[in-house]
Design a protein around this motif. Structure first.
Motif, mmCIF file in Angstrom:
data_model
loop_
_atom_site.group_PDB
_atom_site.id
_atom_site.type_symbol
_atom_site.label_atom_id
_atom_site.label_comp_id
_atom_site.label_asym_id
_atom_site.label_seq_id
_atom_site.Cartn_x
_atom_site.Cartn_y
_atom_site.Cartn_z
ATOM 1 N N SER A 87 12.160 -0.230 -72.001
ATOM 2 C CA SER A 87 11.785 -0.372 -73.409
ATOM 3 C C SER A 87 11.174 0.951 -73.855
ATOM 4 O O SER A 87 10.505 1.631 -73.077
ATOM 5 N N THR A 88 11.435 1.323 -75.091
ATOM 6 C CA THR A 88 10.928 2.586 -75.615
ATOM 7 C C THR A 88 10.306 2.361 -76.985
ATOM 8 O O THR A 88 10.548 1.344 -77.635
ATOM 9 N N GLY A 89 9.497 3.320 -77.410
ATOM 10 C CA GLY A 89 8.978 3.318 -78.769
ATOM 11 C C GLY A 89 7.785 2.421 -79.029
ATOM 12 O O GLY A 89 7.329 2.322 -80.161
ATOM 13 N N ILE A 90 7.249 1.761 -78.009
ATOM 14 C CA ILE A 90 6.080 0.904 -78.211
ATOM 15 C C ILE A 90 4.848 1.783 -78.014
ATOM 16 O O ILE A 90 4.580 2.241 -76.905
ATOM 17 N N THR A 91 4.103 2.035 -79.068
ATOM 18 C CA THR A 91 2.948 2.906 -78.945
ATOM 19 C C THR A 91 1.621 2.181 -79.101
ATOM 20 O O THR A 91 0.601 2.658 -78.620
ATOM 21 N N ASN A 92 1.624 1.051 -79.798
ATOM 22 C CA ASN A 92 0.401 0.258 -79.892
ATOM 23 C C ASN A 92 0.754 -1.222 -79.997
ATOM 24 O O ASN A 92 1.870 -1.582 -80.356
ATOM 25 N N VAL A 93 -0.223 -2.058 -79.632
ATOM 26 C CA VAL A 93 -0.031 -3.505 -79.657
ATOM 27 C C VAL A 93 -1.187 -4.095 -80.449
ATOM 28 O O VAL A 93 -2.351 -3.896 -80.099
ATOM 29 N N ASP A 94 -0.868 -4.805 -81.533
ATOM 30 C CA ASP A 94 -1.898 -5.417 -82.372
ATOM 31 C C ASP A 94 -2.574 -6.567 -81.643
ATOM 32 O O ASP A 94 -2.004 -7.152 -80.714
ATOM 33 N N ALA A 95 -3.773 -6.910 -82.072
ATOM 34 C CA ALA A 95 -4.517 -8.022 -81.483
ATOM 35 C C ALA A 95 -3.671 -9.293 -81.528
ATOM 36 O O ALA A 95 -3.107 -9.628 -82.567
ATOM 37 N N GLY A 96 -3.537 -9.964 -80.388
ATOM 38 C CA GLY A 96 -2.772 -11.204 -80.313
ATOM 39 C C GLY A 96 -1.264 -11.029 -80.244
ATOM 40 O O GLY A 96 -0.532 -12.003 -80.097
ATOM 41 N N GLN A 97 -0.771 -9.806 -80.330
ATOM 42 C CA GLN A 97 0.671 -9.557 -80.341
ATOM 43 C C GLN A 97 1.260 -9.585 -78.930
ATOM 44 O O GLN A 97 0.613 -9.173 -77.963
ATOM 45 N N THR A 98 2.504 -10.074 -78.807
ATOM 46 C CA THR A 98 3.260 -10.069 -77.560
ATOM 47 C C THR A 98 4.577 -9.355 -77.813
ATOM 48 O O THR A 98 5.288 -9.679 -78.761
ATOM 49 N N ILE A 99 4.894 -8.367 -76.974
ATOM 50 C CA ILE A 99 6.121 -7.586 -77.133
ATOM 51 C C ILE A 99 6.947 -7.699 -75.857
ATOM 52 O O ILE A 99 6.472 -7.353 -74.773
ATOM 53 N N PRO A 100 8.202 -8.200 -75.956
ATOM 54 C CA PRO A 100 9.054 -8.259 -74.764
ATOM 55 C C PRO A 100 9.475 -6.853 -74.320
ATOM 56 O O PRO A 100 9.753 -5.994 -75.161
ATOM 57 N N VAL A 101 9.494 -6.631 -73.002
ATOM 58 C CA VAL A 101 9.842 -5.318 -72.446
ATOM 59 C C VAL A 101 10.777 -5.494 -71.248
ATOM 60 O O VAL A 101 10.875 -6.578 -70.689
ATOM 61 N N PHE A 102 11.453 -4.409 -70.875
ATOM 62 C CA PHE A 102 12.290 -4.399 -69.675
ATOM 63 C C PHE A 102 12.245 -3.036 -69.022
ATOM 64 O O PHE A 102 11.896 -2.026 -69.643
ATOM 65 N N MET A 103 12.581 -3.003 -67.736
ATOM 66 C CA MET A 103 12.679 -1.779 -66.942
ATOM 67 C C MET A 103 13.812 -1.983 -65.951
ATOM 68 O O MET A 103 13.941 -3.071 -65.397
ATOM 69 N N GLN A 104 14.640 -0.966 -65.726
ATOM 70 C CA GLN A 104 15.710 -1.059 -64.735
ATOM 71 C C GLN A 104 15.478 -0.047 -63.624
ATOM 72 O O GLN A 104 15.130 1.109 -63.896
ATOM 73 N N PHE A 105 15.700 -0.509 -62.387
ATOM 74 C CA PHE A 105 15.489 0.305 -61.194
ATOM 75 C C PHE A 105 16.714 0.209 -60.295
ATOM 76 O O PHE A 105 17.460 -0.762 -60.375
ATOM 77 N N PRO A 106 16.883 1.175 -59.386
ATOM 78 C CA PRO A 106 17.898 0.989 -58.349
ATOM 79 C C PRO A 106 17.470 -0.213 -57.501
ATOM 80 O O PRO A 106 16.282 -0.420 -57.273
ATOM 81 N N ALA A 107 18.427 -0.983 -57.020
ATOM 82 C CA ALA A 107 18.092 -2.161 -56.217
ATOM 83 C C ALA A 107 17.763 -1.752 -54.786
ATOM 84 O O ALA A 107 18.477 -0.961 -54.182
ATOM 85 N N PRO A 108 16.677 -2.309 -54.252
ATOM 86 C CA PRO A 108 16.414 -2.102 -52.823
ATOM 87 C C PRO A 108 17.444 -2.873 -51.999
ATOM 88 O O PRO A 108 18.229 -3.654 -52.559
ATOM 89 N N PRO A 109 17.461 -2.706 -50.678
ATOM 90 C CA PRO A 109 18.428 -3.442 -49.848
ATOM 91 C C PRO A 109 18.348 -4.945 -50.096
ATOM 92 O O PRO A 109 17.299 -5.472 -50.476
ATOM 93 N N ALA A 110 19.460 -5.633 -49.881
ATOM 94 C CA ALA A 110 19.564 -7.064 -50.177
ATOM 95 C C ALA A 110 18.534 -7.907 -49.439
ATOM 96 O O ALA A 110 18.110 -8.947 -49.933
ATOM 97 N N ASP A 111 18.094 -7.464 -48.259
ATOM 98 C CA ASP A 111 17.110 -8.257 -47.518
ATOM 99 C C ASP A 111 15.674 -8.028 -48.006
ATOM 100 O O ASP A 111 14.746 -8.686 -47.542
ATOM 101 N N THR A 112 15.491 -7.133 -48.963
ATOM 102 C CA THR A 112 14.171 -6.930 -49.567
ATOM 103 C C THR A 112 14.071 -7.837 -50.788
ATOM 104 O O THR A 112 14.803 -7.658 -51.763
ATOM 105 N N THR A 113 13.198 -8.808 -50.718
ATOM 106 C CA THR A 113 13.055 -9.766 -51.818
ATOM 107 C C THR A 113 11.716 -9.646 -52.538
ATOM 108 O O THR A 113 11.556 -10.198 -53.612
ATOM 109 N N GLU A 114 10.757 -8.923 -51.949
ATOM 110 C CA GLU A 114 9.459 -8.712 -52.598
ATOM 111 C C GLU A 114 9.173 -7.227 -52.715
ATOM 112 O O GLU A 114 9.373 -6.472 -51.772
ATOM 113 N N VAL A 115 8.740 -6.831 -53.902
ATOM 114 C CA VAL A 115 8.364 -5.444 -54.166
ATOM 115 C C VAL A 115 7.073 -5.439 -54.990
ATOM 116 O O VAL A 115 6.711 -6.452 -55.577
ATOM 117 N N THR A 116 6.421 -4.305 -55.020
ATOM 118 C CA THR A 116 5.221 -4.151 -55.838
ATOM 119 C C THR A 116 5.578 -3.330 -57.059
ATOM 120 O O THR A 116 6.141 -2.234 -56.928
#
Length: 193
Positions: free
Chosen positions: A149-178
């Motif tokens: 997600s881009t262009g979000i610079t501030n969040v008003d009181a009580g506001q909720t903004i949906p966001v996303f991030m894409q990463f390379p996938a770790p190996p298939a046997d890795t199911t938990e990441v930080t």
């Protein structure tokens, strides 16, 4: 009965067909306001600036993780989906639980010149695979724009903004990441798919 077109009429018809073809080819990307654009499974997903997933996508009753930020900001992760193309798409919401509008810290964009030159984003996010001892950075398109997600610079009181991030996938046997995002606490998330 035969119909004759003058040269001007022919040029007008060709121009109309070309315009209609271009409208169909370029009109498939959504409304253009960027608020409901869905991340795509290709590296060209961030071509439309300010892209965010729609509010319904990836939502679940209980978030996978909650990362606390400054000034009452909260990043709730609602899904982490492994795509067939070798990506992991993390969806969530940035919420402002405080009583005042909060400016999102610039550190959230990260410090890589290639990312920061394209403006504010969540480009500083990383996934850490403790099992495989690897860190995965946000993907970029061919122009260096982060697939977040881009262009979000501030969040008003009580506001909720949906966001996303894409990463390379770790190996298939890795199911938990930080998930780590500068100025926010870290959170462990499960990858589905």
């Amino acid at each position: 009965m035969s119909i004759r077109f003058t040269a001007t009429a022919r040029r007008g018809a060709v121009a109309l067909l070309v315009t209609a073809g271009l409208a169909v080819a370029t009109g498939c990307g959504g409304g253009g306001d960027g608020k409901a654009d869905k991340p795509q499974a290709s590296a060209s997903a961030s071509k439309a600036g300010g892209s965010n997933p729609s509010a319904q996508e990836g939502q679940s009753e209980t978030p996978l993780a909650e990362l606390k930020g400054t000034g009452g900001l909260l990043l709730q992760i609602t899904s982490a989906q492994r795509d067939s193309g070798g990506f992991v798409t993390v969806n969530g919401d940035i919420k402002n639980d405080g009583s005042d509008s909060v400016v999102i810290p610039a550190q959230v964009s990260g410090d890589e010149t290639e990312i920061t030159k394209h403006g504010f984003s969540l480009g500083g996010a990383t996934l850490v695979d403790s099992k495989g001892k690897k860190r995965y950075y946000v993907l970029r398109d061919t122009d260096g724009r982060p697939l977040t997600s881009t262009g979000i610079t501030n969040v008003d009181a009580g506001q909720t903004i949906p966001v996303f991030m894409q990463f390379p996938a770790p190996p298939a046997d890795t199911t938990e990441v930080t998930l780590q995002l500068p100025t926010f606490s870290s959170g462990t998330i499960k990858i589905s798919g």
